[in-house]
Write a protein that holds these residues in place. Structure first.
Motif, mmCIF file in Angstrom:
data_model
loop_
_atom_site.group_PDB
_atom_site.id
_atom_site.type_symbol
_atom_site.label_atom_id
_atom_site.label_comp_id
_atom_site.label_asym_id
_atom_site.label_seq_id
_atom_site.Cartn_x
_atom_site.Cartn_y
_atom_site.Cartn_z
ATOM 1 N N TRP A 340 19.459 67.745 46.821
ATOM 2 C CA TRP A 340 18.136 67.740 46.978
ATOM 3 C C TRP A 340 17.670 67.312 48.262
ATOM 4 O O TRP A 340 16.766 67.652 48.939
ATOM 5 C CB TRP A 340 17.586 67.000 45.558
ATOM 6 C CG TRP A 340 16.157 67.144 45.717
ATOM 7 C CD1 TRP A 340 15.206 67.841 44.878
ATOM 8 C CD2 TRP A 340 15.034 66.180 46.523
ATOM 9 N NE1 TRP A 340 13.887 67.550 45.086
ATOM 10 C CE2 TRP A 340 13.926 66.579 46.167
ATOM 11 C CE3 TRP A 340 15.205 65.108 47.352
ATOM 12 C CZ2 TRP A 340 12.712 65.865 46.551
ATOM 13 C CZ3 TRP A 340 14.164 64.441 47.895
ATOM 14 C CH2 TRP A 340 12.797 64.723 47.497
ATOM 15 N N CYS A 344 15.578 68.860 50.979
ATOM 16 C CA CYS A 344 14.009 68.607 50.807
ATOM 17 C C CYS A 344 12.978 68.979 51.935
ATOM 18 O O CYS A 344 11.919 69.413 51.646
ATOM 19 C CB CYS A 344 13.828 67.517 50.288
ATOM 20 S SG CYS A 344 14.710 65.824 51.328
ATOM 21 N N ARG A 364 15.780 64.599 40.528
ATOM 22 C CA ARG A 364 16.559 65.577 41.395
ATOM 23 C C ARG A 364 18.019 65.684 40.712
ATOM 24 O O ARG A 364 18.752 66.357 41.040
ATOM 25 C CB ARG A 364 16.743 64.917 42.692
ATOM 26 C CG ARG A 364 17.395 63.357 42.820
ATOM 27 C CD ARG A 364 16.848 62.745 44.140
ATOM 28 N NE ARG A 364 17.393 61.238 44.046
ATOM 29 C CZ ARG A 364 16.786 60.359 43.735
ATOM 30 N NH1 ARG A 364 15.781 60.376 43.294
ATOM 31 N NH2 ARG A 364 17.509 58.947 43.708
#
Length: 772
Positions: A340, A344, A364
């Protein structure tokens, strides 16, 4: 026993403490390369649950740590000039040096022998030891020596990070996001004593290089981070406690996982522990947790099965068997969290508003779900549900309460769905010469009454030779239209659900028996000739298909167009083109099944050419107001096959052609595929396509709980969730899911109202009987 712990980190020290407590007669030595009471690094973090576990095993150590640790419940996000905070998360932070000092002092009090400033090159240095604990870190020399036995799997991840500290104190586990001309940086920030905060800065490799940080020394890197996060530091400096300030301080995380954890070297039993055997990314702060719980579990095994030297081999085998499962779960969660943060910036930060980024970040790892967030901080989650519903045109429910995300509406072109739950396409193999009958009316009718916003037909075949089995549904004769219209009209008249048709062609997987007679097994009688991208049989004993000619392509394309026109005549609300699972169009997309050397083979663009031609031909006759979806196998799960990268490239081509939704499945392209199963295991494909291509997606695969659907939709990982087997087992799965999570805003069919009351009453009784 004579026990030697190589490495004086948390694993080695804590195991020494616990085993000395278990039996003071053991001779236990801890060998550490650093000086006494000298260590490097800033703060470490672990959960309240780990602290409780430590307290149960050695209260004195736990008490000493508790006096020194900083505890906080809140997670704070600072993103796009907005600050969002959620509580109830329960973390413990303590300086790494202070924690090791506490463990060292406890060892000395119990009579553990501590030896410092000694570099251990080999376990051969301790021939008289019964048990050697190799807790010598991520670059373990003992693991390297026996690599052929321990079989380490070490993966270096792409992001760069630098581990710093600051005297600026933060009162929550804080995540900072800042955008530069080259991309996003994030900082993981937590206080670990009364004066100091850990400050980890992370960014993708490309962003790191674009800023010239690959050529920067530590002092330059620190100065860069101070400028970047100046508004959060309030004039405080960032600090490094590395031994020198020459060379880069930026690191790549290494994931370590070993197949085997222990070995008998001829004189001593050697067992890996801590970072030497497994690592977990700092995104969930579990490296120290893993080390401490390794020590606890091995001690537990010696306590329960005997701590005499002759029991060591048995205990180590049991230890690995018991511990490996828990470690794998946590490593998987850490991997999800790590990925993640790796994506991101490119995937979420530019697209998401702060509220949704916060939700996505909190969930996440997939260990924290929607309802778990409610337990942690109900007020925050209810606020987020209101925010999400407002952006989904979701009306407030009873007493002004916002609907859970799965029960918010969703729109594609002129198609308006009442909620995000979809009954997945599932083959029934119960048609007669392609004609659906009473079984299908009851099957689809029951599920339409069961609350889902959309239900799909099974793969409906566009010609007799497009069928998988003789029992497959079809749409190629006039009577097929009438049979389907009967079902569609019932769904529209008796429920708020919409109904979609999935059109497909079996290709090389056709002419097989019904699933319960032998799935994928070729027909013994009544077979028909098969087509595919290339003349490759699905199973070794399957019929070999003919590679499609241009004439074949034209004919099959016309079959799809005719079926689409019939689907509109029958009244279907949405059409999905089946390009997955190794069927005809999928066989063009995968390099495992497409060996063509013409314009329809080779590159991704060439392999997608024919499926795109079929899609375009259907789109031209399908009403402009009605959406079209495409089901893709987003990973072949086989060497040389498509991966998520190719899935994104293929989805991009379909988006450009006018696709409104990608239905993200995977596998079933070749019989020897090896999928990595797990809860919501295909959702990452939907997440990536949705947020990299900015187009709607549907997630499918091991989604079987309302919590899954709410978490996926609320986090923006997909817009819709397809539920398959749970809907087979329970036609009213969606209505029951609403009742189970206390959502009263979904209507039950009027004749079923009394059943609703009874069902909800029974649920309440079960809750009252449940402990806690």
């Amino acid at each position: 026993m004579h026990i030697v712990c190589i490495g004086g980190g948390p694993a080695g020290l804590y195991f020494a403490i616990l085993m000395k407590k278990l039996n003071p007669a053991h001779r236990i030595r801890v060998i550490e390369r650093n000086k006494p009471y000298d260590t490097f690094g800033w703060g470490v973090v672990f959960s309240d649950a780990t602290m409780d576990n430590m307290r149960a095993w050695d209260g004195e150590t736990a008490d000493a740590i508790q006096l020194a640790f900083n505890h906080w419940d809140d997670v704070e996000l600072r993103f796009k000039d907005k600050v969002i905070r959620s509580g109830g998360h329960g973390f413990v932070g303590i300086g790494r040096k202070l924690m090791l000092n506490i463990l060292q002092a406890r060892c000395e009090a119990l009579g553990v022998e501590l030896e410092f400033e000694r570099e251990v090159d080999s376990d051969d240095e301790f021939p008289d030891a019964d048990l050697i604990i190799a807790a010598d870190g991520i670059n373990s020399r003992i693991r390297s020596k026996y690599a052929a036995i321990f079989q380490p799997d070490i993966v270096t991840r792409p992001n760069r990070y630098i581990w710093l500290g600051t005297k600026k104190l933060f009162d929550a586990f804080t995540f900072l996001f800042e955008k530069t001309a080259h991309g996003w940086f994030q900082a993981h920030v937590y206080k670990f004593d009364g004066q100091t905060t850990t400050f980890i800065v992370e960014c993708p490799e490309a962003v790191w290089r674009a800023h010239g940080l690959d050529g920067a020394g530590q002092a330059e890197s620190i100065a860069f981070c101070e400028r970047l996060f100046a508004k959060h530091l309030d004039g405080h400096r960032l600090m490094s406690n590395a031994r020198h300030l020459r060379g880069s301080a930026w690191l790549n995380f290494q994931r370590v996982k070993c197949e085997r954890w222990h070995h008998f070297n001829g004189s001593s039993h050697v067992v890996l522990m801590g970072d030497a055997v497994h690592t977990a990314h700092f995104a969930i702060g579990s490296g120290t947790k893993l080390a401490l719980e390794d020590a606890i579990e091995l001690t537990r095994r010696f306590r329960d099965h005997g701590d005499a030297p002759e029991r060591i081999a048995e205990v180590l085998a049991q230890y690995q068997d018991a511990r490996q499962i828990d470690v794998l779960r946590l490593q998987n969660a850490a991997w999800n969290a790590m990925e993640w943060f790796e994506v991101c910036g490119a995937r979420y930060c530019d697209r998401f508003e702060p509220e949704q980024l916060m939700y996505s970040m909190l969930t996440r790892s997939q260990r924290i779900s929607h309802e778990n967030l409610r337990l942690r901080d109900a007020a925050w989650l209810e606020g987020y549900e209101r925010w999400f519903a407002a952006r989904s045109e979701g009306a407030a429910g009873p007493e002004g309460k916002a609907p859970p995300p799965m029960f918010t509406p969703f729109r594609l072109r002129t198609l308006a769905l009442a909620n995000r739950v979809v009954v997945s396409p599932m083959a029934m193999y119960s048609a007669e010469d392609g004609t659906v009958g009473d079984f299908h009316l009851v099957h689809f009718g029951a599920r339409a009454l069961g609350g889902a916003g959309l239900l799909y037909t099974e793969m409906t075949c566009v010609s007799p030779d497009a069928r998988i089995t003789p029992g497959c549904a079809g749409l190629y004769k006039a009577e097929h239209v009438a049979a389907w219209k009967r079902i569609v009209d019932f769904v529209h008249a008796q429920s708020p659900a919409k109904i979609g048709i999935q059109l497909g062609h079996a290709g090389r997987k056709g002419a097989t028996k019904r699933a319960w007679e032998g799935i994928d097994e070729p027909l013994e009688d009544g077979s028909w000739a098969l087509l595919s991208a290339s003349p490759l049989p699905y199973l070794a004993h399957s019929q070999t298909p003919r590679a499609m000619t241009r004439e074949d392509m034209a004919r099959v394309g016309e079959d799809f167009v005719r079926a689409a026109q019939m689907a509109d005549e029958a009244g279907f609300d949405i059409l999905e083109l089946h390009c997955a699972h190794g069927y005809l169009l999928s066989s063009f997309l995968s390099p495992l099944t497409n060996r063509r050397d013409d314009d329809y083979g080779g590159s991704v663009e060439n392999r997608a050419r024919y499926p795109l031609e079929v899609f375009a031909a259907i789109r031209a006759v399908w009403p402009a107001g009605k959406p079209m979806a495409v089901r893709l196998s987003c990973h072949d799960w086989a060497p040389g096959g498509n991966t998520a990268d190719e899935a994104v490239a293929i989805a991009r081509l379909f988006k450009a052609a006018g696709a409104d939704l990608i239905d993200c499945s995977s596998g079933q392209v070749v019989p020897d595929a090896s999928p990595v199963y797990g809860r919501m295991y295909q959702t990452p494909f939907a997440d990536r396509i949705r947020n990299e291509l900015e187009m709607p997606t549907m997630a499918v695969g091991a989604i079987y709980d309302a919590d899954h659907v709410n978490s996926i939709v609320a986090a923006g990982r997909a817009d819709l969730c397809a539920i398959a087997r749970p809907h087979l087992a329970d036609p009213a799965w969606t209505l029951h899911a609403a009742a189970q999570i206390g959502h009263a805003g979904i209507a039950w069919p009027k004749p079923y109202q009394s059943a609703r009351n009874q069902y909800e009453t029974n649920l309440q009784r079960e809750r009252e009987r449940s402990p806690g």
